[in-house]
Design an enzyme around this catalytic site. Structure first.
Site, PDB file in Angstrom:
ATOM      1  CG  ASP A 256       5.279  -4.451   5.288  1.00 44.27           C
ATOM      2  OD1 ASP A 256       4.637  -3.756   6.093  1.00 44.27           O
ATOM      3  OD2 ASP A 256       5.840  -3.979   4.276  1.00 44.27           O
TER       4      ASP A 256
ATOM      5  CG  HIS B 123       2.810  -4.507  14.923  1.00 45.63           C
ATOM      6  ND1 HIS B 123       3.724  -4.930  13.987  1.00 45.63           N
ATOM      7  CD2 HIS B 123       3.528  -4.052  15.969  1.00 45.63           C
ATOM      8  CE1 HIS B 123       4.955  -4.730  14.466  1.00 45.63           C
ATOM      9  NE2 HIS B 123       4.852  -4.192  15.650  1.00 45.63           N
TER      10      HIS B 123
END
Length: 661
Positions: A151, A179
């Site tokens: 992340d 993403h």
């Protein structure tokens, strides 16, 4: 005559490849100059490049041989010298040859330079030169990897670099990674597709190391229809990539529920069971879709095997487990994923599953390729290749915080095994580091400030930034408010201002201070050439910011653990305490800044202190969600003694240990 003039005057006397002193008497103005690292068209541009490189007074060139060959002239030489840089790096002697091709006018129309090896710099105070290659812009084969627990915001840099590459590839993981890209005001969430899909001139490869849930892949392609109606034609899937079925997802849910309080926090996307099937060799690959009768037989066997192993109810099953086992026995994946509405996809029985994959096989047939051949052919054509990693270093099944890890290797070695390329092919490795630390799921977290449930005491700090109000996802307390001079819980602020909710799971992420001891370990494993620091804007408003610079053990706090050391066992990691360095924060909103030089002084100090502590240059800094919010940085590392360094403080691999100038 021309051969004599080139060799005697231009090479021996003029040493033009060291000085840039070229004459238009023999070189065409539009001459093409090609060497192993660069290609330049135009005499003026080539002159300028050479003139900036070597110091002629401390460089040499000796001619070894010259000959006339078909279509031109070949000269062999040995050269070496000193670069025009403040720390005066010395280039070891190298041997090479130059092939000249002539135009119809008798001028040199192209020059190709060949070297037996890359330049090797010695006697440097700083070993690696800051250039566009470490930022990925001029790299022929660039790898972008997460350096923490995932992340980090890898997608944004990959999106930027993908605008100038011909092939973008994924090498590991599955739909457990995500993403989110914001392009021209529109959000795109990719779980399986490479980020190169946003560049309509870019091919995209899903490598053999990836496990692919085909329905998820097809949904992502459907969402791109408006952007690119022919998106499917730019996606290529390795024949060796394994197919992740709905049964794998059901098994993942059953196994996670069995763990109870000891669960590892899997995304339940079936990644682990699919890699397990690969390891015990009853999995199916995309190449099997090209032989559908055999595919159908083996799929029936796989489902029957799964039902036998996991379908029967157990004495201590929870209601959720009983539901999943029933769905597996019936192979009713609609019931498994959405028992009330059945709108989340899936099939009602095995026959529907086979019919669905028959359609997938016909649709995907042109896109299923021998990926090893494809990527090597593209490399030989001179295509620029960009490789994006899924998950991150501390989730690597070997090097991560086992067992709270993913089911694949997420570090640089997996690029080679997940795509079929040799290590020497990799030019640049960029580590993406969030300006603070986050992780999802369970496991020790040395710098943790706030957990998923927001029940930790947290660290209090004065807020000095602009007033803000933002909606809180799934929170009963209303919007999150920030006002100047209030005391804030730092971990909670990072969660809310940073929108720290998983792209794939929707879970709130655990947040803490930046842990550079962890990042040093990640750098040792991956050999980062530079760092992309992301989400710097989230720290805006904190009067003081802390950085964990080293680990110590609770039982012996007077001794630092070695730089780059990261405990392999969770019990040892629980015993770690962090040594912190405190820096002053900034009050200005930086989310609209487009140049690193325009950042507040304390924000720049924070970035430069990170690269100083890591010994790795920061090449990019993210200050917001848009492409334009990624700032280029090209400031070298200055050591306390005033010397300049731009290289990692850790050993590099032999093939990448010396810079290519």
């Amino acid at each position: 005559m021309l051969a004599h003039f080139i060799t005697a005057s231009c090479l021996c006397k003029g040493k033009y490849i060291l000085t840039g002193n070229l004459t238009t008497a023999i070189f065409a103005n539009d001459c093409r100059f090609v060497d192993p690292n660069n290609a330049v068209t135009g005499l003026a541009q080539y002159r300028q490049a050479l003139a900036l490189l070597f110091d002629p007074s401390e460089s040499f060139l000796n001619l070894e041989d010259v000959s006339v060959v078909d279509g031109g002239i070949q000269a062999k030489y040995v050269a070496g010298g000193t670069l025009k840089l403040p720390w005066r790096p010395r280039i070891e002697p190298w041997s090479g040859s130059i092939q000249y091709t002539l135009t119809s006018d008798g001028l040199i129309g192209s020059q190709a330079t060949f070297r037996r090896r890359s330049f090797m710099a010695t006697k440097l105070k700083g070993i690696k030169v800051l250039d566009r290659s470490i930022s990925g812009e001029d790299s022929r084969f660039c790898v972008v990897l997460g350096a923490q627990w995932g992340d980090e915001g890898k997608g944004k840099l990959v999106d930027i670099l993908a605008q100038d590459v011909q092939l973008c590839a994924r090498f590991n993981g599955g739909a457990n990674a995500g993403h989110t890209l914001l392009v021209d005001g529109k959000k795109y969430a990719f779980h399986l597709l490479p980020c190169g899909m946003i560049n309509q001139a870019c091919k995209n490869l899903i490598g053999n190391g990836v496990v692919v849930h085909v329905p998820t892949l097809m949904r992502e392609l459907q969402e791109l229809k408006e952007f690119d109606p022919r998106a499917l034609e730019r996606v290529f899937i390795s024949t060796r990539a394994h197919i992740l079925f709905d049964s794998h997802q059901i098994i993942d849910g059953i196994l996670e529920a069995e763990q109870g309080t000891n669960s590892i926090g899997t995304t339940k996307r079936g990644i682990g069971p699919c890699y397990s099937a690969k390891a015990i060799r009853n999995g199916l690959r995309f190449g099997d879709l090209l032989h559908f009768e055999e595919f159908e037989r083996r799929l029936r066997e796989l489902i029957a095997w799964s039902q036998k192993r996991f379908g029967d109810p157990r004495e201590r099953d929870t209601p959720a487990q009983l539901q999943l086992r029933k769905a597996l026995r019936e192979y009713n994946t609609k019931y498994a994923f959405d028992p009330e509405e059945g709108k989340k996809g899936g099939v009602s029985n095995v026959e529907e599953e086979i019919a669905r994959y028959r359609q997938f096989a016909e649709l995907l047939r042109p896109q299923i390729v021998d990926s090893v051949t494809l990527i090597h052919e593209d490399i030989s054509r001179g295509y620029k290749v960009l490789v994006e990693g899924a998950n991150a270093a501390l989730l690597d099944i070997d090097f991560g915080t086992y067992p709270f890890v993913t089911s694949s290797n997420t570090t640089v070695g997996s690029v080679c095994t997940g795509l079929g390329v040799p290590p020497k092919q990799i030019d640049t490795v960029i580590g993406v580091v969030k300006a603070y630390t986050t992780r999802v799921g369970h496991g020790p977290f040395p710098t943790e400030l706030q957990n998923e449930a927001q029940t930790l005491d947290d660290h209090l700090e004065t807020y000095i930034g602009p007033a803000q109000s933002m909606a809180r996802k799934g929170h009963s307390s209303g919007p999150y408010e920030l006002k100047p001079d209030q005391q804030v819980r730092v971990g909670e602020m990072l969660q809310e201002v940073g929108h720290e909710y998983g792209t794939t799971t929707g879970r709130r992420r655990r947040c803490g201070w930046l842990d550079l001891a962890l990042v040093k370990y990640s750098a040792m494993v991956n050999g980062f050439d530079s760092i992309n620091l992301t989400k710097l804007d989230v720290l805006t408003g904190l009067r003081q910011i802390r950085i964990a610079i080293a680990y110590r053990n609770k039982q012996m706090t007077e001794v630092r653990l070695p730089p780059g050391y990261f405990p392999s066992h969770l019990e040892d990691l629980k015993e770690v305490v962090c040594e912190y360095e405190t820096m002053q924060g900034w009050s200005e909103d930086i989310s609209k800044v487009t140049d690193f030089a325009d950042l507040p002084t304390n924000a720049k100090k924070y970035v430069l202190r990170i690269q100083e502590l890591l010994g790795i240059p920061v090449s990019w800094v993210g200050v917001g969600p848009d492409r334009s919010s990624m700032l280029k940085v090209d400031i070298p590392i200055v050591r306390p003694d005033g010397s300049i360094s731009a290289s990692p403080n850790f050993p590099s691999s032999p093939m990448r240990g010396s810079p290519r100038i």
